[in-house]
Write a protein that holds these residues in place. Structure first.
Motif, PDB file in Angstrom:
ATOM      1  N   TRP C  12       0.828  -1.352   0.036  1.00 42.16           N
ATOM      2  CA  TRP C  12       0.035  -0.005  -0.009  1.00 42.16           C
ATOM      3  C   TRP C  12       0.606   1.180   0.104  1.00 42.16           C
ATOM      4  CZ3 TRP C  12      -5.301  -0.377   2.689  1.00 42.16           C
ATOM      5  CH2 TRP C  12      -6.018  -1.654   2.080  1.00 42.16           C
ATOM      6  N   ALA C  13       1.820   1.290   0.680  1.00 44.36           N
ATOM      7  CA  ALA C  13       2.732   2.379   0.546  1.00 44.36           C
ATOM      8  C   ALA C  13       3.483   2.611  -0.642  1.00 44.36           C
ATOM      9  CB  ALA C  13       4.025   2.129   1.710  1.00 44.36           C
ATOM     10  N   ILE C  15       1.835   2.020  -3.506  1.00 43.06           N
ATOM     11  CA  ILE C  15       0.821   2.425  -4.446  1.00 43.06           C
ATOM     12  C   ILE C  15       0.630   4.013  -4.065  1.00 43.06           C
ATOM     13  CG2 ILE C  15      -1.560   2.432  -5.118  1.00 43.06           C
ATOM     14  CD1 ILE C  15      -1.498  -0.504  -4.587  1.00 43.06           C
ATOM     15  N   PHE C  16       0.589   4.178  -2.713  1.00 42.29           N
ATOM     16  CA  PHE C  16       0.403   5.663  -2.168  1.00 42.29           C
ATOM     17  C   PHE C  16       1.431   6.388  -2.780  1.00 42.29           C
ATOM     18  CE2 PHE C  16      -0.380   9.159   0.576  1.00 42.29           C
ATOM     19  CZ  PHE C  16      -1.569   9.414   0.169  1.00 42.29           C
ATOM     20  N   TYR C  18       3.480   5.955  -5.373  1.00 47.26           N
ATOM     21  CA  TYR C  18       3.084   6.411  -6.685  1.00 47.26           C
ATOM     22  C   TYR C  18       2.264   7.424  -6.862  1.00 47.26           C
ATOM     23  CZ  TYR C  18       2.671   5.491 -11.635  1.00 47.26           C
ATOM     24  OH  TYR C  18       2.430   5.801 -12.961  1.00 47.26           O
TER      25      TYR C  18
END
Lengths: 230, 229, 44
Positions: C12-13, C15-16, C18
């Motif tokens: 998730w980190a 994706i965030f 990005y």
């Protein structure tokens, strides 16, 4: 009414002209047909030795269809490439006919070539793999061969019209075609195995191929205009 | 400055949502019991992200098909850009599905892959189809033709997906696997965690698409201005 | 369990992260466009 009738006959005749043109061109050289046929047979030889000659029905049906599919790709690749190489595609496009005529013409031509290859390969398969069922159930086998090849040709023709315009050409067609054709391949193999050795029911597989054939002859027909428009 | 406000809301929602989702998955939802050996089944937690990314990937490819139809109708550049970026995002989420799926399966079936699991196989075929879609895009030089070819393939590919799913399901019926996995009913608190994660993933998709689209449009604008000067 | 949690947080980190990179690119492009527009105005 009469106008509509006249148009319809014209449409079919136009399709026929395209098929006849491709057939005549092929008769002169026979290069495409020969390569497709030899490719299919060589693939079967390779399968035979890969499986150490012990192919149960299901495997033999699979090997048959994989060989036919690979051979079809050869034919499909050529079907538009040869038009482009000799600049004939411009001639086809300015011909006074609907674009869909080109699609159906090419589709029928490809189907015919693929089917001919399969028909000639069948007796040889029967001899090489001792499957006398091929001679005792010729119509069932011909039926499933037509149904399966119909799908390969229907979807392959429009993909071939697309990939001929790309930089990678022949490389791209199988990459696009194989995932799309997977359901038909599964179904055709199941039905062919059933013809060799009846077990269970195949109604749903026939239905699946039927649905697939209908969808993927109508949709490419609707979309073909966008592919060939200059 | 409406765009700025929307940005702040979306980014804030995602940042908070990420932590809430993590909390819901690992603290709020109880660990499942593995029906095969009746032990606590921690790997079941993969389910939340696995299904959410599968759903998001599918949504992305659906958007590709819709944008393709719109493009063929009015030839708008935006529709083409949406199709392209949505396909790219869809590939990312499908890849995530294809990584998390086998990990989850391993804890249940004892092996990573099963060819008779229709959802997993369909995800794999989707992955192949849209990688093909992107390769097709990259091998046509001319903008307008590329958009057209891609749109045609985008529509055909999406129509193929339900048939692939059906065929694998029937394949399983005629060649039964050793163990068929059917997820049982979810505990209510599991449902909360699942639907929240699903929601956050969908927002992720929307923001990714919106950003990528804006970047491409801004670049168009920049190139246009550079030509003016 | 803990490995899973870390794996989740990392994914998730990424994706965030990005998304943040995307946002930085958007603002940079917007700035460039602003500057160009001003330059064009000054010229004319």
């Amino acid at each position: 009414m009469e106008v509509g009738k006249g148009k319809r006959a014209g449409f079919l005749r136009q399709v026929f002209y395209i098929v006849a043109k491709d057939f005549r061109a092929e008769l002169r050289t026979k290069e495409l047909f020969n390569s497709m046929f030899l490719f299919a047979m060589l693939a079967l030889v390779i399968f035979n030795f890969s499986f150490a000659g012990k192919m149960p029905v299901r495997v033999l049906s699979g090997a048959m269809w994989v060989s036919f599919l690979f051979a079809s790709v050869l034919g499909l690749n050529r079907s538009f490439v040869k038009e482009h190489e000799k600049g004939c595609i411009e001639g086809l496009l300015i011909a006074p006919c609907e674009r869909s005529v080109i699609y159906f013409g090419k589709f029928l031509g490809n189907l015919l070539f693929i089917f001919l290859v399969e028909l000639i390969a069948l007796p040889l398969i029967s001899i090489f793999f001792s499957r006398s069922e091929i001679f005792s159930k010729p119509f069932e086998l011909a039926g499933i061969l037509v149904l399966g090849s119909f799908a390969i040709s229907a979807i392959g023709t429009i993909l071939s019209a697309i990939t001929v315009n790309t930089r990678t050409r022949e490389l791209l067609l199988p990459i696009l075609l194989f995932p799309l054709i997977l359901p038909v391949l599964i179904a055709s193999v199941e039905v062919t195995a059933y013809i060799f050795q009846p077990k269970g029911s195949i109604i749903q597989w026939l239905r699946l191929i039927g649905i697939y054939d209908i969808i993927f002859i109508i949709v490419p027909y609707l979309l073909f205009d966008y592919v060939v428009e200059e | 400055m409406n765009k700025k406000a929307l940005d702040i809301i979306l980014y804030g929602l995602l940042l908070i949502g990420m932590f809430v989702s993590l909390y819901l998955i690992f603290q709020y939802a109880p660990p499942a019991i593995n029906p095969t050996n009746n032990q606590t089944w921690y790997e079941q937690k993969i389910f939340y992200v696995h299904v959410s990314s599968a759903w998001t990937g599918f949504l992305a490819f659906f958007v590709v098909a819709v944008a393709s139809i719109i493009f063929l109708r009015n030839e708008s550049r935006i529709a083409d850009l949406v199709a392209q970026t949505s396909a790219e995002i869809g590939i990312v989420f499908t890849t995530l599905t294809l990584i998390s799926g086998p990990l989850w399966a391993k804890s249940f079936w004892g092996r990573y892959w099963d060819w008779s699991e229709p959802r997993l196989v369909t995800a794999l075929i989707l992955w192949f189809l849209y990688i093909g879609y992107l390769i097709l895009r990259s091998s046509v030089g001319e903008d307008f033709r590329r958009a057209r070819f891609a749109a045609v393939f985008g529509i055909i590919a999406f129509l193929d997906v339900p048939i692939v799913f059906l065929s694998v399901r029937w394949y399983r019926a005629s060649h039964p696997p050793l163990l068929v996995f059917e997820p049982g009913g979810l505990d209510p608190s599991m449902k909360v965690a699942f639907f929240f994660t699903l929601f956050i993933f969908t927002v992720f998709y929307v923001v990714l698409l919106r950003n990528a689209l804006r970047i491409k449009l801004l670049q168009d604008e920049l190139n246009r201005l550079k030509e003016v000067i | 369990m803990q490995t899973l949690m870390i794996a989740y947080a990392v994914v998730w980190a990424i994706i965030f992260g990005y998304l943040v990179v995307q946002y930085m690119r958007i603002s940079r492009l917007e700035n460039e466009i602003e500057n160009l527009k001003k330059a064009i105005e000054r010229k004319s």
